[in-house]
Scaffold this motif. Structure first.
Motif, short mmCIF file in Angstrom:
data_model
loop_
_atom_site.label_atom_id
_atom_site.label_comp_id
_atom_site.label_asym_id
_atom_site.label_seq_id
_atom_site.Cartn_x
_atom_site.Cartn_y
_atom_site.Cartn_z
N GLU A 66 59.59 -1.97 31.91
CA GLU A 66 60.26 -2.84 30.93
C GLU A 66 60.38 -2.19 29.56
OE1 GLU A 66 59.76 -7.20 31.79
OE2 GLU A 66 57.76 -6.51 32.38
N ASN A 99 67.26 -6.10 32.59
CA ASN A 99 66.06 -6.92 32.42
C ASN A 99 66.45 -8.19 31.68
OD1 ASN A 99 63.59 -8.01 31.13
ND2 ASN A 99 62.61 -6.18 31.97
N LYS A 100 66.45 -9.30 32.39
CA LYS A 100 66.90 -10.58 31.81
C LYS A 100 66.07 -10.98 30.60
CE LYS A 100 68.23 -12.20 36.43
NZ LYS A 100 67.97 -13.21 37.49
N ALA A 101 64.76 -10.77 30.67
CA ALA A 101 63.89 -11.18 29.58
C ALA A 101 64.16 -10.40 28.31
CB ALA A 101 62.43 -11.02 30.00
N ASN A 153 60.32 -10.58 38.36
CA ASN A 153 60.90 -11.90 38.07
C ASN A 153 62.09 -11.83 37.14
OD1 ASN A 153 59.01 -13.23 39.66
ND2 ASN A 153 57.58 -13.54 37.97
N ASN A 154 62.22 -10.71 36.43
CA ASN A 154 63.27 -10.61 35.41
C ASN A 154 64.37 -9.59 35.71
OD1 ASN A 154 62.55 -12.47 33.16
ND2 ASN A 154 60.63 -11.32 33.22
N SER A 194 56.08 -9.62 36.26
CA SER A 194 56.97 -9.86 35.11
C SER A 194 58.30 -9.15 35.30
CB SER A 194 56.29 -9.37 33.82
OG SER A 194 57.21 -9.41 32.73
N PHE A 195 58.22 -7.88 35.70
CA PHE A 195 59.45 -7.13 35.92
C PHE A 195 60.24 -7.70 37.09
CE2 PHE A 195 61.51 -3.82 38.50
CZ PHE A 195 62.52 -3.45 37.63
N GLY A 218 67.65 -8.16 37.16
CA GLY A 218 68.92 -8.67 37.66
C GLY A 218 69.90 -7.52 37.84
N GLU A 247 67.36 -11.74 26.74
CA GLU A 247 67.17 -13.07 26.16
C GLU A 247 66.29 -13.03 24.92
OE1 GLU A 247 65.50 -17.49 27.53
OE2 GLU A 247 65.80 -15.90 29.02
N LYS A 248 65.19 -12.30 25.01
CA LYS A 248 64.25 -12.23 23.90
C LYS A 248 64.87 -11.61 22.66
CE LYS A 248 59.74 -10.23 22.71
NZ LYS A 248 58.58 -9.41 23.20
#
Length: 454
Positions: free
Chosen positions: A287, A175-177, A313-314, A310-311, A316, A180-181
């Protein structure tokens, strides 16, 4: 056992088919059909209606709104539209319940007309040997563009008994978000994977979702660790063939020790040994887990209507990380020919069932629809069906397979007998659960090998 132990994929062939975007055109039919003469019309009116045929289809894809389940329904619906006398009824169960029901069907010799199989010695081998699957004519598929080597797992004694649906490879979804978060580096090495586990645990986030209850995934992960550390795809199969021993090989020991190290680092979600496929998949999709170790068939998550934007889009995907002190590369991947379909040898509608199977696998059906829907990587050349609008997961999975420097072939515990498969899966879970030490795990693997010949 030699020759049947490892069925290799030729990733170079796969790469060629993926990179070349071929354009095709087909001949069209005239829209003006000749009008029937009076004599022909009279003949048609006296023809008897076609006999009604009912086919039972046993599938391992219970979600009929997404992925392979939706694909099966769409092809079946189109077939029934073109063959109005045919009715196709599905029974669909998730992998583990499917295997149990499959055993019941074979025990009573009442397999449904068309059924899903895994093209592995441990699963489909006894089915072919026992005469449960109908023989198919290889000449029927000369224009179906199956990738070289993918029919091997569906053949025995020079005869063909099934058709492969997809190509599989293992990867690490993330999960990219969440990365990053939380300021966590996406891992490219094994040590960074451990660092990510510790970082997410400290923040109360499950680092990696896995379906430990199903057992098979844990054995695959063990093999991935062995390959990434040792760099020799043949090593684990050599141990099964008796050319080396699990208990005395340092690379096989190191793989088991790293498995324990991952568990001790609490990389998996809590109670991972009681989580089945659906639970692990949902944990990641909701997520609540940063990573997910799973096969390429999971790329359908990118288009799953059940999951949030949301999932989607994130999400990878990357190759499973290499070891800084190992000989393997991250391009030495676990990849094999996955699931497929066969026709029951005892089917009362064998001719119609085979006709439907052949219809399913027409390139414009299975290969085109499965790729363009994002359901799976087909076992057929799908280059001419690429649209340029593929999801990020499709593109990355294609890249992972295309850049592979070596591939495993069939998973280690699937390369021998059904009993060895059971032993390998159980032992892998016991290793991950801490029931057996790495050393005990390896000794028990050697005992399971000895039982293959008994």
């Amino acid at each position: 056992m030699k020759g049947k132990m490892v069925q290799k994929l030729l990733c170079g062939v796969i790469l060629v088919t993926m990179v070349s975007g071929l354009a095709g055109c087909g001949g069209g039919k005239s829209s003006a059909d000749p009008k029937p003469t009076a004599s022909s019309a009279g003949a048609e009116s006296t023809q008897k209606p076609k006999e009604q045929v009912s086919l039972k289809f046993f599938s391992n894809s219970p979600d009929r709104n997404n992925g392979v389940g939706k694909l099966e329904d769409e092809i079946a619906a189109q077939y029934m539209k073109e063959n109005t006398n045919v009715k196709i009824e599905f029974e669909a169960l998730q992998d583990e319940p499917y295997k149990q029901k499959f055993k019941a069907y074979t025990a009573s010799n009442e397999l449904p007309d068309v059924f899903m199989v895994w093209g592995q010695s441990a699963f489909f081998g006894p089915v072919m040997k026992g005469g449960y699957a109908a023989e198919l004519n290889p000449k029927d598929y000369e224009s179906y563009n199956f990738v070289k080597g993918t029919l091997d797992g569906y053949s025995q004694g020079g005869k063909l008994y099934g058709l492969p649906r997809n190509l599989d490879c293992m990867a690490l979804f993330y999960n990219k978000a969440l990365f990053e978060k939380n300021g966590v580096k996406v891992p490219t090495t094994y040590s960074e994977l451990l660092d990510a586990a510790k970082a997410f645990r400290a923040k109360g986030i499950a680092p990696l979702a896995i379906n430990g209850k199903d057992k098979w995934i844990l054995g695959i992960l063990y093999q991935d660790l062995v390959v990434k550390y040792g760099g020799d795809q043949k090593l684990i199969y050599n141990a099964i063939e008796g050319k080396t021993k699990f208990a005395t090989d340092p690379v096989l020991l190191k793989g088991a020790q790293m498995m324990k190290e991952l568990v001790d680092a609490k990389i998996f979600q809590d109670s991972f040994t009681s989580a089945d496929y659906g639970a692990a998949n949902n944990l990641f999709a909701q997520e609540k887990a940063a990573m997910y170790y799973m096969g390429s068939w999971t790329m359908s998550m990118a288009t799953d209507v059940n999951f949030s934007d949301s999932f989607k889009n994130n999400v990878g995907v990357i190759k499973f990380p290499k070891m800084a002190d190992g000989k393997g590369k991250d391009t030495d991947i676990l990849a094999w020919c996955g699931a497929g379909y066969a026709v029951s040898a005892k089917s009362k509608q064998k001719a119609e069932a085979t006709k439907f199977l052949n219809y399913m696998f027409k390139p414009e059906n299975s290969a085109k629809l499965s790729w363009q829907s994002g359901a799976q990587v087909p076992a057929q050349d799908y280059s001419k069906f690429m649209t340029g609008k593929e999801s990020g997961l499709q593109k990355e999975i294609t890249k992972i397979i295309g850049e592979a420097t070596s591939t495993s072939g069939v998973v280690w515990y699937d390369s021998a007998t059904p009993a060895f498969k059971t032993d390998g899966e159980n032992l892998s879970q016991e290793l991950a659960a801490g029931i057996k030490t790495p050393e005990e795990f390896l000794k028990e693997c050697d005992k399971a090998v000895a039982n293959i010949k008994n």
